[in-house]
Every structure is written in C-alpha cells, then in structure tokens.
Write an enzyme that holds these catalytic residues in place. Structure first.
Site, PDB file in Angstrom:
ATOM      1  N   CYS A   1       0.832  -1.207   0.000  1.00  0.00           N
ATOM      2  CA  CYS A   1       0.000   0.000   0.000  1.00  0.00           C
ATOM      3  C   CYS A   1       0.868   1.259   0.000  1.00  0.00           C
ATOM      4  O   CYS A   1       1.440   1.603  -1.017  1.00  0.00           O
ATOM      5  CB  CYS A   1      -0.995  -0.037   1.163  1.00  0.00           C
ATOM      6  SG  CYS A   1      -2.329   1.190   0.990  1.00  0.00           S
TER       7      CYS A   1
ATOM      8  N   GLU B   1      -1.346  -8.639   4.377  1.00  0.00           N
ATOM      9  CA  GLU B   1      -1.362  -8.986   5.812  1.00  0.00           C
ATOM     10  C   GLU B   1      -2.776  -9.091   6.350  1.00  0.00           C
ATOM     11  O   GLU B   1      -2.990  -9.619   7.461  1.00  0.00           O
ATOM     12  CB  GLU B   1      -0.551  -7.958   6.611  1.00  0.00           C
ATOM     13  CG  GLU B   1      -1.263  -6.674   6.992  1.00  0.00           C
ATOM     14  CD  GLU B   1      -1.444  -5.673   5.842  1.00  0.00           C
ATOM     15  OE1 GLU B   1      -2.005  -4.585   6.088  1.00  0.00           O
ATOM     16  OE2 GLU B   1      -0.987  -5.983   4.715  1.00  0.00           O
TER      17      GLU B   1
ATOM     18  N   HIS C   1      -3.391  -5.146   0.636  1.00  0.00           N
ATOM     19  CA  HIS C   1      -2.895  -5.455   1.982  1.00  0.00           C
ATOM     20  C   HIS C   1      -2.874  -6.967   2.215  1.00  0.00           C
ATOM     21  O   HIS C   1      -3.815  -7.540   2.763  1.00  0.00           O
ATOM     22  CB  HIS C   1      -3.783  -4.783   3.038  1.00  0.00           C
ATOM     23  CG  HIS C   1      -3.505  -3.334   3.224  1.00  0.00           C
ATOM     24  ND1 HIS C   1      -2.639  -2.856   4.180  1.00  0.00           N
ATOM     25  CD2 HIS C   1      -3.959  -2.243   2.553  1.00  0.00           C
ATOM     26  CE1 HIS C   1      -2.585  -1.537   4.114  1.00  0.00           C
ATOM     27  NE2 HIS C   1      -3.379  -1.138   3.133  1.00  0.00           N
TER      28      HIS C   1
END
Length: 251
Positions: free
Chosen positions: A111, A220, A218
């Site tokens: 990002c 994660e 993202h």
C-alpha cells in the site's frame, strides 16, 4: 537461520496499559505474523535516521502501509484530502528503501510501501483517487474507514507477480485514496484495477534484476494467503546465499 526480514515501523500517539497519549513506535501485528508464518524472522526497523543502516543487516525488506506520503516528496503541494504529514517517517522510509535497492536487498512494498517505491525512484502519486478516476470507481478502493474491501485486479503475464499469484482474475483487499500516477523510471506496472495501478516491480525481472515488488493491496489482511510473503522470504534466502547487485538510485 531463517532470513531476517526488516519491517518499517512508524510513530503515533497511543494509549495502552497505564500510559496515556504517548508517542509510540508501532506496526500492526498482522505483518509480523505473515512474515513469521511464511518462514522469515521479522525485525522491526526504526522510523528514524537509523533505518537505512539497520536494513543492511537484513536479508529482505517489507515496507508497511500507513498514512499518505508527504506531497513534497514527489514535488507536489499538499492537497485538501492529504493526511497530516509524517516527515520523519517519510524521510526514514525513503532512505531505507533506497539503501535496500542499492544493496540488492529484496523489497515488498505494501500500500503506502508500494507508493513509496514509486516515489523513491522518481515517480508521482494521485493525491486523491476520486479526482483521478471518479468517485464511483474510487469508492471500491476505500469503501469505509478501516475497511479493507475486495478489489478485482488483472495481473500482467510474465511478471514476478504472475509467478506468485497467477494472472487472475484475482481479488485483493484494499483501502487507499491515493495511487501511483506517473510511474518511476525502471518500474513496470504489473497489475491494474481498471485505470488504477495495483502493482509494480523492477523492470528486467527475468534478466537478473533485484526482487522488488509493490502491491497496492494489503496481504497482511488475508492471513490464509501467504504467497507474497513466501515470495519475499524465498528471495531473501537467495539474496543471503549468493547476493545480487543493486541498482543505482538518485535522490
């Protein structure tokens, strides 16, 4: 030993335990878990002038997401929708990324980290996506505060990203109101969602260029999908074993 993966961190005011509103260095836990589960050892890098020196001890670098990069970093004037500037973090992150690129250390930008790769190499950003692609398309990328919504992307065949994720169609999780505008020299766009750049990597991936990938999404936030993290860890293992020449970075 498993490869050491440096994770950029940042300073925010935080309240925890018996402490109220204290300046604190932090990073969301999901990044650490993603790197560790993928086979790396996460190492937190300071958001200070020490960051570039610290990354030299690492086998790979993950540049975390977060607030907007200061517009002055890419020659623009702060816009009305820009986040409050984090000048110390911007300086530390840019210097750390440039040092990693110069040393040939594998880099994964997430990002803000993806946008930072572009800025570090001389590219620019759209400061507010609704102004660039219209409010309806932009809303897909930032549906609500704190919501990482699904975004469909198409991946370029023959890219590192295609080797890791396939060519799609793919759905990734995003939350951003800025995006890459002018792509930096030396970078190649490897995924898009309509007009929005969703991934970049160093040109010459098949010709021995360092492993450098930026994704606007993202990973994660998708703990069951470790493909990108494993790609970084494998590249870090390779770098530690045999090394790889870096690239020259101006600025």
């Amino acid at each position: 030993m498993r490869p050491l993966i440096g994770l950029t961190t940042y300073t925010e005011r935080a309240t925890y335990w018996v402490v109220t509103d204290e300046e604190t260095v932090l990073i969301p836990r999901g990044y650490l878990d993603m790197v560790s589960t993928a086979g790396g050892i996460p190492v937190l890098l300071p958001p200070t002038a020490d960051g570039p020196d610290a990354v030299e001890s690492c086998d790979g670098l993950l540049v975390a997401g977060g607030p907007d990069i200061g517009a002055g970093c890419y020659g623009a004037t702060r816009g009305e929708h820009d986040d409050d500037p984090r000048t110390e973090r911007d300086a530390a992150d840019l210097a750390t990324v440039r040092r990693a690129l110069e040393r040939g250390i594998p880099v994964l930008g997430v990002c803000r980290g993806h946008q930072l790769l572009n800025v570090a190499l001389g590219g620019t950003l759209h400061q507010h996506l609704p102004d660039a692609v219209g409010p309806d398309e932009a809303a897909v990328h930032s549906s609500a505060p704190g919501v990482y919504g699904p975004v469909g992307i198409g991946v370029a065949p023959g890219s590192r990203l295609a080797e890791i994720l396939g060519t799609g169609p793919l759905s990734v999780r995003c939350h951003h109101h800025q995006a890459i505008d002018r792509v930096a020299p030396g970078l190649r766009v490897t995924a898009r969602a309509g007009e929005v750049v969703e991934a970049v990597e160093l040109d010459g991936a098949t010709d021995g260029a360092p492993w450098v990938v930026g994704v606007q999404s993202h990973p994660e936030r998708s703990p069951d999908d470790l493909r990108l993290a494993r790609g970084l860890v494998e590249a870090a293992e390779h770098h530690r074993a045999i090394g790889r020449p870096g690239i020259r970075v101006a600025g």
